[in-house]
Motif scaffolding. Structure first.
Motif, PDB file in Angstrom:
ATOM      1  N   GLY A 119      12.444  23.760  -2.730  1.00  0.00           N
ATOM      2  CA  GLY A 119      13.088  22.657  -3.425  1.00  0.00           C
ATOM      3  C   GLY A 119      12.850  21.299  -2.802  1.00  0.00           C
ATOM      4  O   GLY A 119      13.341  20.286  -3.303  1.00  0.00           O
ATOM      5  N   GLY A 120      12.076  21.258  -1.712  1.00  0.00           N
ATOM      6  CA  GLY A 120      11.868  20.007  -0.997  1.00  0.00           C
ATOM      7  C   GLY A 120      10.682  19.210  -1.504  1.00  0.00           C
ATOM      8  O   GLY A 120       9.926  19.652  -2.385  1.00  0.00           O
ATOM      9  N   THR A 121      10.505  18.033  -0.936  1.00  0.00           N
ATOM     10  CA  THR A 121       9.402  17.150  -1.316  1.00  0.00           C
ATOM     11  C   THR A 121       8.700  16.616  -0.073  1.00  0.00           C
ATOM     12  O   THR A 121       9.288  16.542   1.007  1.00  0.00           O
ATOM     13  CB  THR A 121       9.876  15.948  -2.157  1.00  0.00           C
ATOM     14  N   ILE A 122       7.444  16.249  -0.249  1.00  0.00           N
ATOM     15  CA  ILE A 122       6.684  15.509   0.755  1.00  0.00           C
ATOM     16  C   ILE A 122       5.952  14.393   0.030  1.00  0.00           C
ATOM     17  O   ILE A 122       5.335  14.621  -1.019  1.00  0.00           O
ATOM     18  CB  ILE A 122       5.686  16.403   1.510  1.00  0.00           C
ATOM     19  N   THR A 123       6.021  13.198   0.584  1.00  0.00           N
ATOM     20  CA  THR A 123       5.346  12.038   0.012  1.00  0.00           C
ATOM     21  C   THR A 123       4.215  11.617   0.937  1.00  0.00           C
ATOM     22  O   THR A 123       4.420  11.451   2.136  1.00  0.00           O
ATOM     23  CB  THR A 123       6.323  10.870  -0.178  1.00  0.00           C
ATOM     24  N   VAL A 124       3.018  11.471   0.367  1.00  0.00           N
ATOM     25  CA  VAL A 124       1.876  10.953   1.120  1.00  0.00           C
ATOM     26  C   VAL A 124       1.653   9.512   0.682  1.00  0.00           C
ATOM     27  O   VAL A 124       1.218   9.262  -0.451  1.00  0.00           O
ATOM     28  CB  VAL A 124       0.608  11.787   0.889  1.00  0.00           C
ATOM     29  N   HIS A 125       1.958   8.562   1.561  1.00  0.00           N
ATOM     30  CA  HIS A 125       1.767   7.150   1.281  1.00  0.00           C
ATOM     31  C   HIS A 125       0.337   6.754   1.632  1.00  0.00           C
ATOM     32  O   HIS A 125      -0.239   7.233   2.614  1.00  0.00           O
ATOM     33  CB  HIS A 125       2.750   6.312   2.096  1.00  0.00           C
ATOM     34  N   VAL A 126      -0.228   5.854   0.859  1.00  0.00           N
ATOM     35  CA  VAL A 126      -1.622   5.464   1.054  1.00  0.00           C
ATOM     36  C   VAL A 126      -1.813   4.657   2.337  1.00  0.00           C
ATOM     37  O   VAL A 126      -2.825   4.788   3.028  1.00  0.00           O
ATOM     38  CB  VAL A 126      -2.129   4.682  -0.170  1.00  0.00           C
ATOM     39  N   GLY A 127      -0.841   3.821   2.701  1.00  0.00           N
ATOM     40  CA  GLY A 127      -0.995   2.921   3.831  1.00  0.00           C
ATOM     41  C   GLY A 127      -0.607   3.528   5.170  1.00  0.00           C
ATOM     42  O   GLY A 127      -0.623   4.752   5.351  1.00  0.00           O
ATOM     43  N   LEU A 164       0.811  -1.216   0.000  1.00  0.00           N
ATOM     44  CA  LEU A 164       0.000   0.000   0.000  1.00  0.00           C
ATOM     45  C   LEU A 164       0.844   1.266   0.000  1.00  0.00           C
ATOM     46  O   LEU A 164       0.488   2.257  -0.647  1.00  0.00           O
ATOM     47  CB  LEU A 164      -0.933   0.018   1.213  1.00  0.00           C
ATOM     48  N   ASN A 165       1.949   1.245   0.708  1.00  0.00           N
ATOM     49  CA  ASN A 165       2.764   2.457   0.777  1.00  0.00           C
ATOM     50  C   ASN A 165       3.543   2.707  -0.507  1.00  0.00           C
ATOM     51  O   ASN A 165       4.159   3.769  -0.660  1.00  0.00           O
ATOM     52  CB  ASN A 165       3.692   2.400   1.983  1.00  0.00           C
ATOM     53  N   GLY A 166       3.496   1.743  -1.423  1.00  0.00           N
ATOM     54  CA  GLY A 166       4.054   1.958  -2.751  1.00  0.00           C
ATOM     55  C   GLY A 166       3.147   2.799  -3.628  1.00  0.00           C
ATOM     56  O   GLY A 166       3.564   3.287  -4.677  1.00  0.00           O
ATOM     57  N   GLU A 167       1.883   2.950  -3.203  1.00  0.00           N
ATOM     58  CA  GLU A 167       1.003   3.935  -3.831  1.00  0.00           C
ATOM     59  C   GLU A 167       1.187   5.249  -3.071  1.00  0.00           C
ATOM     60  O   GLU A 167       1.075   5.272  -1.842  1.00  0.00           O
ATOM     61  CB  GLU A 167      -0.471   3.514  -3.752  1.00  0.00           C
ATOM     62  N   TYR A 168       1.477   6.323  -3.790  1.00  0.00           N
ATOM     63  CA  TYR A 168       1.722   7.573  -3.076  1.00  0.00           C
ATOM     64  C   TYR A 168       1.513   8.792  -3.966  1.00  0.00           C
ATOM     65  O   TYR A 168       1.472   8.710  -5.194  1.00  0.00           O
ATOM     66  CB  TYR A 168       3.133   7.598  -2.485  1.00  0.00           C
ATOM     67  N   PHE A 169       1.381   9.932  -3.290  1.00  0.00           N
ATOM     68  CA  PHE A 169       1.392  11.261  -3.908  1.00  0.00           C
ATOM     69  C   PHE A 169       2.740  11.886  -3.571  1.00  0.00           C
ATOM     70  O   PHE A 169       3.137  11.902  -2.398  1.00  0.00           O
ATOM     71  CB  PHE A 169       0.304  12.155  -3.319  1.00  0.00           C
ATOM     72  N   LEU A 170       3.415  12.451  -4.554  1.00  0.00           N
ATOM     73  CA  LEU A 170       4.687  13.122  -4.330  1.00  0.00           C
ATOM     74  C   LEU A 170       4.537  14.600  -4.684  1.00  0.00           C
ATOM     75  O   LEU A 170       4.279  14.947  -5.835  1.00  0.00           O
ATOM     76  CB  LEU A 170       5.790  12.487  -5.177  1.00  0.00           C
ATOM     77  N   LEU A 171       4.688  15.458  -3.660  1.00  0.00           N
ATOM     78  CA  LEU A 171       4.637  16.898  -3.862  1.00  0.00           C
ATOM     79  C   LEU A 171       6.054  17.452  -3.881  1.00  0.00           C
ATOM     80  O   LEU A 171       6.890  17.056  -3.053  1.00  0.00           O
ATOM     81  CB  LEU A 171       3.865  17.589  -2.730  1.00  0.00           C
TER      82      LEU A 171
END
Length: 298
Positions: A242-250, A201-208
């Motif tokens: 310049g940074g990122t935040i990842t929202v993982h589904v799980g 599940l955490n392999g599905e994600y949104f990357l900002l």
């Protein structure tokens, strides 16, 4: 009498650029008279031929309008998120132009969203049938929402969504709800992780990604797939220049760069035309409801 005649028919799906045309699909067809439009994706309909005048709430296949919070046949009494009332008004306009009559279609009579039958709806205007859902997606008044088992419309709605996004229509006009927080953020999604989606599940994600030279306060911003569910960033969440935040589904432990939605199942539709998977989308909204970044795939 026409109003009391139920009809069954067979129609064929149409291919669009990017995919081979799928196998012909038999769809069931009903007719009805719209009593009132509840919101941009729900009609209250008196179905012809069912022997009653009871109204059915019909959930439109293939679209997700923004949420309405107060429902009424009287437009002035309605309330809702940015773009919600515009979607409702457009459906009303189409229904009125079609004389209040609708043609409802589905691959399976049993298809439902909750207790509402899932149907595609069309109105006949100047002798031609016009698909309500496709119209809303093309105008940017609704997101394209794939429904499992009801795939006939997906290729056309995918093309309509991409066209609306390219032209920055409706939802895709990033300041249509008013001037929002200054930010230059990009969004990508990973809809098909390695292995089995339900396991990884955490392999599905949104990357900002913050493309600006200053940090952005993300409190109150939210991401969503094409369905209603959404993940809202908590107070104190920032993304540096310049940074990122990842929202993982799980599930997981939140850090400054990785957030975990905590869902128990995958949310994105994989691209798998052989099994009628034609894609999906991920979306980023600011606190006032403007859609600021998106990825509609493929």
């Amino acid at each position: 009498m026409l109003r009391r005649l139920a009809t069954l028919a067979v129609t064929a799906t149409l291919g669009v650029a990017g995919f081979a045309a799928p196998a012909r699909a038999a769809t069931l067809t009903w007719t009805g008279t719209v009593d009132w439009v509840a919101d941009g994706d729900t009609l209250r309909v008196d179905l012809h031929g069912d022997g009653t005048s009871a109204l059915k709430s019909i959930r439109l296949i293939g679209i997700q309008a923004m949420e309405q919070t107060r429902y009424s046949p009287t437009p002035s009494k309605r309330r809702g998120e940015c773009h919600a009332l515009a979607a409702t008004a457009r459906v009303e306009q189409l229904v009125k132009a079609g004389g209040g009559k609708v043609r409802l279609t589905a691959l399976k009579a049993s298809s439902k969203s909750g207790e509402r039958p899932l149907r595609s709806a069309a109105v006949k205007i100047n002798g031609k049938w016009q698909d309500i859902g496709q119209d809303l997606v093309r105008r940017g008044l609704a997101l394209w929402l794939p429904f499992s088992g009801e795939w006939t419309w997906d290729q056309r709605y995918l093309a309509a969504a991409k066209a609306a996004a390219k032209e920055r229509r409706g939802l895709y006009d990033t300041d249509s709800c008013g001037a929002g927080p200054a930010a230059s953020l990009s969004l990508t999604v990973n809809p098909d992780p390695a292995g089995t989606d339900a396991v990884n599940l955490n392999g599905e994600y949104f990357l900002l990604k913050n493309q600006a030279k200053t940090g952005v306060n993300l409190a109150g911003w939210w991401v969503r797939d094409s369905a209603y569910r959404r993940y809202t960033f908590a107070k104190g969440t920032t993304i540096p220049a310049g940074g990122t935040i990842t929202v993982h589904v799980g599930k997981g432990t939140n850090t400054a760069t990785d957030k975990y939605w905590g869902l128990t199942g995958p949310i994105f539709t994989n691209v798998d035309p052989a099994n009628h998977g034609y894609g999906d989308g991920g979306y980023l909204f600011d606190p006032q409801g403007d859609l600021r970044a998106w990825q509609i795939y493929p």
